[in-house]
Design a protein around this motif. Sequence first.
Motif, PDB file in Angstrom:
ATOM      1  N   VAL A 196       0.838  -1.202   0.000  1.00 12.40           N
ATOM      2  CA  VAL A 196       0.000   0.000   0.000  1.00 12.40           C
ATOM      3  C   VAL A 196       0.874   1.255   0.000  1.00 12.40           C
ATOM      4  O   VAL A 196       0.645   2.208  -0.746  1.00 12.40           O
ATOM      5  N   MET A 197       1.922   1.209   0.837  1.00 15.14           N
ATOM      6  CA  MET A 197       2.776   2.387   0.970  1.00 15.14           C
ATOM      7  C   MET A 197       3.508   2.674  -0.341  1.00 15.14           C
ATOM      8  O   MET A 197       3.592   3.818  -0.767  1.00 15.14           O
TER       9      MET A 197
ATOM     10  N   LEU B  16       1.176   4.146  -2.807  1.00 16.74           N
ATOM     11  CA  LEU B  16       0.832   5.514  -2.427  1.00 16.74           C
ATOM     12  C   LEU B  16       1.788   6.524  -3.057  1.00 16.74           C
ATOM     13  O   LEU B  16       1.393   7.623  -3.442  1.00 16.74           O
ATOM     14  N   PHE B  17       3.061   6.157  -3.137  1.00 14.77           N
ATOM     15  CA  PHE B  17       4.047   7.128  -3.620  1.00 14.77           C
ATOM     16  C   PHE B  17       4.466   6.905  -5.077  1.00 14.77           C
ATOM     17  O   PHE B  17       5.096   7.754  -5.679  1.00 14.77           O
TER      18      PHE B  17
ATOM     19  N   PRO C   2       1.320   8.769  -7.784  1.00 17.72           N
ATOM     20  CA  PRO C   2       1.393  10.151  -8.277  1.00 17.72           C
ATOM     21  C   PRO C   2       2.306  10.286  -9.497  1.00 17.72           C
ATOM     22  O   PRO C   2       2.003  11.037 -10.420  1.00 17.72           O
TER      23      PRO C   2
ATOM     24  N   ILE D  85       0.221   8.811 -12.507  1.00 20.03           N
ATOM     25  CA  ILE D  85      -1.001   9.483 -12.979  1.00 20.03           C
ATOM     26  C   ILE D  85      -0.730  10.911 -13.445  1.00 20.03           C
ATOM     27  O   ILE D  85      -1.477  11.446 -14.234  1.00 20.03           O
ATOM     28  N   SER D  86       0.321  11.554 -12.954  1.00 18.88           N
ATOM     29  CA  SER D  86       0.603  12.891 -13.494  1.00 18.88           C
ATOM     30  C   SER D  86       2.064  12.999 -13.922  1.00 18.88           C
ATOM     31  O   SER D  86       2.886  13.584 -13.225  1.00 18.88           O
TER      32      SER D  86
ATOM     33  N   ALA E 157       3.604  16.552 -14.262  1.00 24.47           N
ATOM     34  CA  ALA E 157       3.655  17.468 -13.118  1.00 24.47           C
ATOM     35  C   ALA E 157       5.105  17.771 -12.743  1.00 24.47           C
ATOM     36  O   ALA E 157       6.014  16.997 -13.041  1.00 24.47           O
ATOM     37  N   GLU E 158       5.289  18.929 -12.093  1.00 23.70           N
ATOM     38  CA  GLU E 158       6.662  19.349 -11.776  1.00 23.70           C
ATOM     39  C   GLU E 158       7.195  18.708 -10.490  1.00 23.70           C
ATOM     40  O   GLU E 158       8.391  18.600 -10.290  1.00 23.70           O
ATOM     41  N   PHE E 159       6.309  18.355  -9.613  1.00 28.65           N
ATOM     42  CA  PHE E 159       6.671  17.830  -8.297  1.00 28.65           C
ATOM     43  C   PHE E 159       7.636  18.756  -7.556  1.00 28.65           C
ATOM     44  O   PHE E 159       8.650  18.321  -7.014  1.00 28.65           O
ATOM     45  N   GLY E 160       7.326  20.020  -7.607  1.00 29.08           N
ATOM     46  CA  GLY E 160       8.092  20.991  -6.824  1.00 29.08           C
ATOM     47  C   GLY E 160       7.642  20.924  -5.383  1.00 29.08           C
ATOM     48  O   GLY E 160       6.648  20.269  -5.051  1.00 29.08           O
ATOM     49  N   GLY E 161       8.397  21.574  -4.502  1.00 25.48           N
ATOM     50  CA  GLY E 161       8.031  21.560  -3.091  1.00 25.48           C
ATOM     51  C   GLY E 161       6.810  22.423  -2.829  1.00 25.48           C
ATOM     52  O   GLY E 161       6.611  23.452  -3.493  1.00 25.48           O
TER      53      GLY E 161
END
Lengths: 233, 88
Positions: B11-12, B15-16, B19, B22-23, B26-30
């Motif tokens: 699961v863990m 979870l990570f 993301p 699915i994207s 995306a930039e995954f900035g802070g």
Amino acid sequence: MHIMEGFLPHPWWEIWYIISIVIVSYGIYRISKVTKEIPEAKPLLALMGAFIFVLSALKLPSVTGSCSHPTGSGLSAVIFGPAITSVLSMIVLLFQALLLAHGGLTTLGANTFSMGIIGPLVAYGIWIISKKVQLQSSAGVFFAVAFGDLFTYVTTSAQLALVFPTEAGFFDSFLKFSAIFAITQIPLAIGEGILAIFLFDFLAKYKGQLLAMMKVINLPITIHNQRRKNNEN
Amino acid sequence: MKTKHIVLIVVMLALFITPLIISPSAEFGGTDSAIEELISDQGYEPWFKPIWEPPSSEIESLLFAVQSAIGAVIIGYFIGFEKGKRAK
């Protein structure tokens, strides 16, 4: 993610410092008291500090397409309570402020308040309730830690909204900040809750008596004595 | 390790990893830089600068790695020590 250096103007940074220093001082008193009464708790204290150290260094991706990091302070709150946790959190935050330009010295008080006081307070409260309703310990730890993590960021959002309200006021601003902070944090909080279960299960298995002595868990006295007998043999 | 723990690990991980799948664009900035932008848009200037900043993102990631390594060593030592004691 903590409030960045210089982002809390006078008088806010002083206010959070004062509140945090009071709690942290009480935490230091609690540490000396607990370690004097139960010296075996010392390695556990190091372990909880280490857990916070690891988790707050992990920047993880979230479904919102941005990254944040867990806090690690929830498990410490379950085991040592919020006051001691505030001390451990402040040490980690100081490390990050000085060496990583993450968070900041002027915002150390505010960040200690969210990650070391409110988050742990929520975690501790949920843990106490879960014991009262006799929830399974894994579930109790999970909810305590996950909500502790989440509420750290809700607190950060509120702290920022107090300083930077929009024209529509505090609440509008709070929603904007929490849309960024808290939503991103949800999957991370779940992850932290799961990770905490692992360490807690280990502690319950290998340090059950110590946890019982610290009143974290209740071991039936018979099992308690049996285990001691087994150890003696 | 119990079945419960194996399920939780899966699961863990999901979870990570989800993301990232699915994207992908995306930039995954802070989140902190997103907040920084939001506040700067209101015309706020931070009144205090960090007294020291890691000179590059490489050095920064080094320090974050060191931070988690220190913690991981302590946790690993504790677990190994307790397991070893029990095994005797």
